[in-house]
Motif scaffolding. Sequence first.
Motif, short mmCIF file in Angstrom:
data_model
loop_
_atom_site.label_atom_id
_atom_site.label_comp_id
_atom_site.label_asym_id
_atom_site.label_seq_id
_atom_site.Cartn_x
_atom_site.Cartn_y
_atom_site.Cartn_z
N MET A 171 0.83 -1.21 0.00
CA MET A 171 0.00 0.00 0.00
C MET A 171 0.87 1.25 0.00
SD MET A 171 -2.97 -1.27 2.66
CE MET A 171 -3.73 0.33 2.86
N GLU A 172 1.87 1.28 0.87
CA GLU A 172 2.74 2.46 0.94
C GLU A 172 3.53 2.65 -0.35
OE1 GLU A 172 5.82 4.68 3.98
OE2 GLU A 172 5.61 2.50 4.12
N GLU A 173 4.06 1.55 -0.89
CA GLU A 173 4.82 1.63 -2.14
C GLU A 173 3.95 2.15 -3.28
OE1 GLU A 173 6.21 -2.35 -2.64
OE2 GLU A 173 7.99 -2.06 -1.38
N THR A 174 2.70 1.69 -3.34
CA THR A 174 1.80 2.09 -4.41
C THR A 174 1.41 3.56 -4.26
OG1 THR A 174 0.94 -0.17 -4.41
CG2 THR A 174 -0.26 1.45 -5.70
N LEU A 175 1.19 3.99 -3.03
CA LEU A 175 0.89 5.40 -2.78
C LEU A 175 2.04 6.29 -3.25
CD1 LEU A 175 -0.72 5.10 0.76
CD2 LEU A 175 -1.80 6.19 -1.22
N LYS A 176 3.26 5.92 -2.92
CA LYS A 176 4.42 6.71 -3.33
C LYS A 176 4.55 6.74 -4.85
CE LYS A 176 7.12 6.05 0.90
NZ LYS A 176 8.32 5.43 1.52
N LEU A 177 4.22 5.62 -5.49
CA LEU A 177 4.27 5.56 -6.95
C LEU A 177 3.22 6.47 -7.57
CD1 LEU A 177 5.83 3.99 -9.16
CD2 LEU A 177 4.02 2.27 -9.08
N ALA A 178 2.03 6.49 -6.98
CA ALA A 178 0.96 7.37 -7.48
C ALA A 178 1.36 8.83 -7.32
CB ALA A 178 -0.34 7.09 -6.72
N ILE A 179 1.94 9.18 -6.18
CA ILE A 179 2.39 10.56 -5.95
C ILE A 179 3.45 10.95 -6.98
CG2 ILE A 179 3.62 12.05 -4.33
CD1 ILE A 179 2.29 10.36 -2.08
N LYS A 180 4.38 10.05 -7.23
CA LYS A 180 5.46 10.31 -8.18
C LYS A 180 4.93 10.67 -9.56
CE LYS A 180 9.42 8.03 -10.42
NZ LYS A 180 10.22 6.77 -10.48
N HIS A 181 3.87 10.00 -9.98
CA HIS A 181 3.34 10.20 -11.33
C HIS A 181 2.10 11.08 -11.36
CE1 HIS A 181 6.18 7.46 -13.23
NE2 HIS A 181 5.99 6.62 -12.23
N GLY A 182 1.74 11.66 -10.24
CA GLY A 182 0.63 12.60 -10.21
C GLY A 182 -0.74 11.98 -10.40
N ALA A 183 -0.89 10.71 -10.02
CA ALA A 183 -2.18 10.04 -10.16
C ALA A 183 -3.06 10.32 -8.94
CB ALA A 183 -2.00 8.54 -10.33
N GLU A 184 -4.34 10.53 -9.18
CA GLU A 184 -5.31 10.70 -8.10
C GLU A 184 -5.45 9.38 -7.35
OE1 GLU A 184 -9.95 12.33 -7.74
OE2 GLU A 184 -8.93 12.22 -9.68
N VAL A 185 -5.54 9.44 -6.03
CA VAL A 185 -5.58 8.24 -5.20
C VAL A 185 -7.01 7.89 -4.79
CG1 VAL A 185 -4.89 7.23 -2.99
CG2 VAL A 185 -3.24 8.57 -4.33
N GLY A 186 -7.39 6.64 -5.02
CA GLY A 186 -8.69 6.16 -4.61
C GLY A 186 -8.58 4.88 -3.80
N ALA A 187 -9.48 4.69 -2.84
CA ALA A 187 -9.52 3.45 -2.06
C ALA A 187 -10.28 2.40 -2.84
CB ALA A 187 -10.20 3.70 -0.71
N HIS A 188 -9.73 1.17 -2.85
CA HIS A 188 -10.32 0.06 -3.61
C HIS A 188 -10.64 -1.08 -2.64
CE1 HIS A 188 -11.31 -1.98 -7.26
NE2 HIS A 188 -10.29 -2.81 -7.25
N PRO A 189 -11.68 -0.90 -1.81
CA PRO A 189 -12.01 -1.91 -0.80
C PRO A 189 -12.81 -3.07 -1.37
CG PRO A 189 -13.56 -0.10 -0.65
CD PRO A 189 -12.58 0.28 -1.73
N GLY A 190 -12.60 -4.24 -0.80
CA GLY A 190 -13.35 -5.42 -1.24
C GLY A 190 -13.84 -6.24 -0.07
N TYR A 191 -14.51 -7.33 -0.38
CA TYR A 191 -14.89 -8.28 0.66
C TYR A 191 -13.63 -8.88 1.29
CZ TYR A 191 -19.81 -8.44 -0.89
OH TYR A 191 -21.11 -8.14 -1.20
N PRO A 192 -13.68 -9.33 2.54
CA PRO A 192 -12.52 -9.96 3.18
C PRO A 192 -12.31 -11.36 2.61
CG PRO A 192 -14.40 -9.99 4.68
CD PRO A 192 -14.80 -9.16 3.49
N ASP A 193 -11.64 -11.44 1.47
CA ASP A 193 -11.59 -12.68 0.69
C ASP A 193 -10.27 -12.76 -0.07
OD1 ASP A 193 -12.30 -15.01 -0.70
OD2 ASP A 193 -13.40 -13.89 -2.25
N LEU A 194 -9.17 -12.90 0.66
CA LEU A 194 -7.86 -12.97 0.01
C LEU A 194 -7.76 -14.18 -0.93
CD1 LEU A 194 -5.21 -12.03 2.75
CD2 LEU A 194 -5.66 -10.83 0.60
N SER A 195 -8.24 -15.33 -0.50
CA SER A 195 -8.09 -16.54 -1.31
C SER A 195 -8.91 -16.48 -2.59
CB SER A 195 -8.46 -17.78 -0.49
OG SER A 195 -9.81 -17.73 -0.08
#
Length: 246
Positions: A43-67
């Motif tokens: 999450m932190e790495e992706t946030l920093k990548l978005a900031i670097k390229h000027g992308a708007e940040v959105g939360a992408h929540p899902g059901y608790p279902d990793l598998s």
Amino acid sequence: MKLNCDLGESFGTWKMGMDEQVMPHIHMANIACGFHASDPVVMEETLKLAIKHGAEVGAHPGYPDLSGFGRRSMQCSKAEIRGILLYQISALSGMAKVCGAEVSYVKPHGALYNDMMRDDALMTHILETISDFGQGLKLVVQATSRNDFYRNLAAEHGIELLFEVFADRAYDDDGLLLPRSKPGAVFHDKNAILSRIEQLQEDGSVTSVSGKRIKLEPDTLCVHGDNEQSVQLVSDIRKAVDEISN
């Protein structure tokens, strides 16, 4: 019309997508929040990548279902839906603050997104939850023939909607996505995809499988970048969008 992409979906030693390659070409980064995919480091790495390229940040929540990667519907109570949304949005929002960014919208993932579009009660509950979270968050929903209904419903909760379309999916006469189980549901031809984008940019419409022209008036276009071919396509789509806009 802004391009959005689901990103930050790796976790642990499992890798998903090509985030570094696709991020420079998009406007909006839908970042997974840990329930269907991702982990705190990603999450932190992706946030920093978005900031670097000027992308708007959105939360992408899902059901608790990793598998199941969040692609399976779950029978959750209203309290559970509220909890899993607030937990995930809060996690990303807190990490974004530390990184010097802000979360500006929410786009539910997978089955949660599909269930929201099928169930007006669930849509209403999600709107209520986002409204309670505050911070002026917008909600991404699928553009359909019911845009006005959803817009009015969201306005009751003080929420602004972003209507989303898909460049590589076929639509039926009601403005809904053709099920993947049906022939021709997914476009694989680059020219067909770019032609769809040109039509969307020109008059906000798509042509259904039967040839009917359907007004969708989208705000954002969902693209995918999970392999080299799709990243190249995202690059071509961004060029096409920029050329038409100019």
